[in-house]
Scaffold this active site. Structure first.
Site, short mmCIF file in Angstrom:
data_model
loop_
_atom_site.label_atom_id
_atom_site.label_comp_id
_atom_site.label_asym_id
_atom_site.label_seq_id
_atom_site.Cartn_x
_atom_site.Cartn_y
_atom_site.Cartn_z
N LYS A 58 12.07 -2.21 3.18
CA LYS A 58 12.43 -1.66 1.87
C LYS A 58 13.79 -0.99 1.92
O LYS A 58 14.36 -0.92 3.10
CB LYS A 58 11.42 -0.69 1.36
CG LYS A 58 9.80 -1.34 1.33
CD LYS A 58 8.81 -0.36 0.78
CE LYS A 58 7.49 -1.09 0.45
NZ LYS A 58 6.43 -0.24 0.04
N THR A 94 -0.41 3.37 4.62
CA THR A 94 0.40 3.66 3.73
C THR A 94 1.33 4.91 3.88
O THR A 94 2.24 4.90 3.74
CB THR A 94 -0.47 3.75 2.22
OG1 THR A 94 -1.02 2.58 2.03
CG2 THR A 94 0.52 4.11 1.23
N ASN A 114 8.03 4.34 2.02
CA ASN A 114 7.24 4.37 3.37
C ASN A 114 7.63 3.00 3.92
O ASN A 114 7.27 2.50 4.87
CB ASN A 114 5.83 4.12 3.10
CG ASN A 114 5.31 3.05 2.19
OD1 ASN A 114 6.17 2.42 1.77
ND2 ASN A 114 4.01 2.71 2.07
N GLU A 117 2.37 -13.14 -3.34
CA GLU A 117 3.77 -12.66 -2.96
C GLU A 117 4.67 -13.79 -2.36
O GLU A 117 5.77 -13.43 -2.73
CB GLU A 117 3.20 -11.62 -1.92
CG GLU A 117 2.59 -10.45 -2.60
CD GLU A 117 2.33 -9.44 -1.78
OE1 GLU A 117 1.35 -8.36 -2.17
OE2 GLU A 117 2.47 -9.47 -0.51
N HIS A 121 6.43 -3.18 3.43
CA HIS A 121 5.33 -3.88 2.78
C HIS A 121 4.63 -5.01 3.51
O HIS A 121 5.49 -5.58 4.28
CB HIS A 121 5.84 -4.61 1.60
CG HIS A 121 4.70 -5.35 0.77
ND1 HIS A 121 3.53 -4.88 0.13
CD2 HIS A 121 4.50 -6.71 0.75
CE1 HIS A 121 2.84 -5.59 -0.28
NE2 HIS A 121 3.36 -7.06 0.26
N ARG A 144 5.65 2.51 10.16
CA ARG A 144 5.60 3.81 8.94
C ARG A 144 5.88 4.96 9.53
O ARG A 144 6.40 5.88 8.98
CB ARG A 144 4.51 3.52 8.19
CG ARG A 144 4.94 2.32 7.12
CD ARG A 144 3.68 2.08 6.22
NE ARG A 144 3.87 0.91 5.01
CZ ARG A 144 2.92 0.67 4.40
NH1 ARG A 144 1.65 0.61 4.70
NH2 ARG A 144 3.22 0.09 3.38
P1 DAT Z 1 0.24 -0.50 0.98
O1 DAT Z 1 1.64 -0.72 0.70
O2 DAT Z 1 -0.17 0.14 2.31
O3 DAT Z 1 -0.61 -1.96 1.04
P2 DAT Z 1 -0.70 0.09 -1.88
O4 DAT Z 1 -0.60 -1.31 -1.88
O5 DAT Z 1 -1.90 0.85 -1.82
O6 DAT Z 1 -0.17 0.61 -0.13
O7 DAT Z 1 0.41 0.81 -2.42
C1 DAT Z 1 1.66 0.24 -2.77
C2 DAT Z 1 2.91 1.13 -2.55
O8 DAT Z 1 2.81 2.25 -3.40
C3 DAT Z 1 2.89 1.72 -1.21
O9 DAT Z 1 3.41 1.10 -0.01
C4 DAT Z 1 3.62 3.16 -1.47
C5 DAT Z 1 3.20 3.40 -2.79
N1 DAT Z 1 1.88 4.33 -2.96
C6 DAT Z 1 0.59 4.13 -2.55
N2 DAT Z 1 -0.28 5.04 -2.49
C7 DAT Z 1 0.55 6.05 -2.75
C8 DAT Z 1 0.36 7.37 -2.85
N3 DAT Z 1 -0.92 8.04 -2.88
N4 DAT Z 1 1.42 8.35 -3.31
C9 DAT Z 1 2.68 7.84 -3.28
N5 DAT Z 1 2.99 6.58 -3.30
C10 DAT Z 1 2.08 5.59 -3.08
MG MG Z 2 -0.77 -2.86 -0.83
#
Ligand code: DAT
Ligand code: MG
Length: 147
Positions: free
Chosen positions: A11, A94, A118, A132, A121, A108
């Site tokens: 990112k 995450t 974070n 994707e 991805h 991370r």
């Molecule tokens: P991941 O990227 O671990 O698969 P995700 O698909 O649930 O997580 O969410 C996509 C992105 O959104 C994640 O990389 C960062 C953001 N995000 C997810 N949950 C969050 C939260 N509780 N607070 C803030 N940002 C969040």
């Molecule tokens: Mg995800």
């Protein structure tokens, strides 16, 4: 294990530090997983919203889109046995602050800034990986990756 492909993203905060990119790419290359394709992308707001469409009702969506459009992203198509879960494990879950307590060696934990910012991805399933990878690299390139 099954031969899979996945989309890894570095990112914008990682791309802001070229030494981080080199170190992470070296790590991947030393793992035995294959970097099938790499491409730097700079998403528009619309592209970021489409990529993360499943999260559009979540409280963090606007800040997520803002983050993902704050600079270029390195998109990496990885292939290898069970590479989807391999990359998810290597990233960690995450939330970076939580990872620093439970899994301090994951990416991370080492690089992530906040729950939203974070740094990485990884696709979460075979179906997400297909969607994707096609989104970033296009259908013809996807067909080549999974050959
Ligand atoms: P991941 O990227 O671990 O698969 P995700 O698909 O649930 O997580 O969410 C996509 C992105 O959104 C994640 O990389 C960062 C953001 N995000 C997810 N949950 C969050 C939260 N509780 N607070 C803030 N940002 C969040
Ligand atoms: Mg995800």
């Amino acid at each position: 294990g099954a031969l899979e492909a996945t989309l890894a993203l570095l990112k914008p905060d990682i791309l802001a530090n070229p030494a981080f990119v080199d170190s992470i790419i070296n790590d991947i290359q030393n793992s035995g997983m294959k970097i099938a394709l790499r491409k730097q992308v700079f998403w528009t707001q619309g592209q970021a919203e489409q990529f993360y469409a499943e999260h559009r009702r979540r409280f963090f969506f606007d800040r997520l889109v803002k983050y993902m459009t704050s600079g270029p992203v390195e998109a990496i198509a990885l292939s290898g046995p069970n590479v989807i879960s391999w990359w998810r494990q290597k990233m960690g879950a995450t939330r970076p602050a939580q990872m620093r307590m439970t899994n301090p060696t994951c990416l991370r934990a080492r690089y992530g800034l906040t729950d939203t910012r974070n740094s990485f991805h990884g696709s979460d399933s075979v179906e997400s990986a297909k969607r994707e990878l096609v989104f970033v690299f296009g259908q013809p390139a996807y067909k080549q990756i999974i050959l």
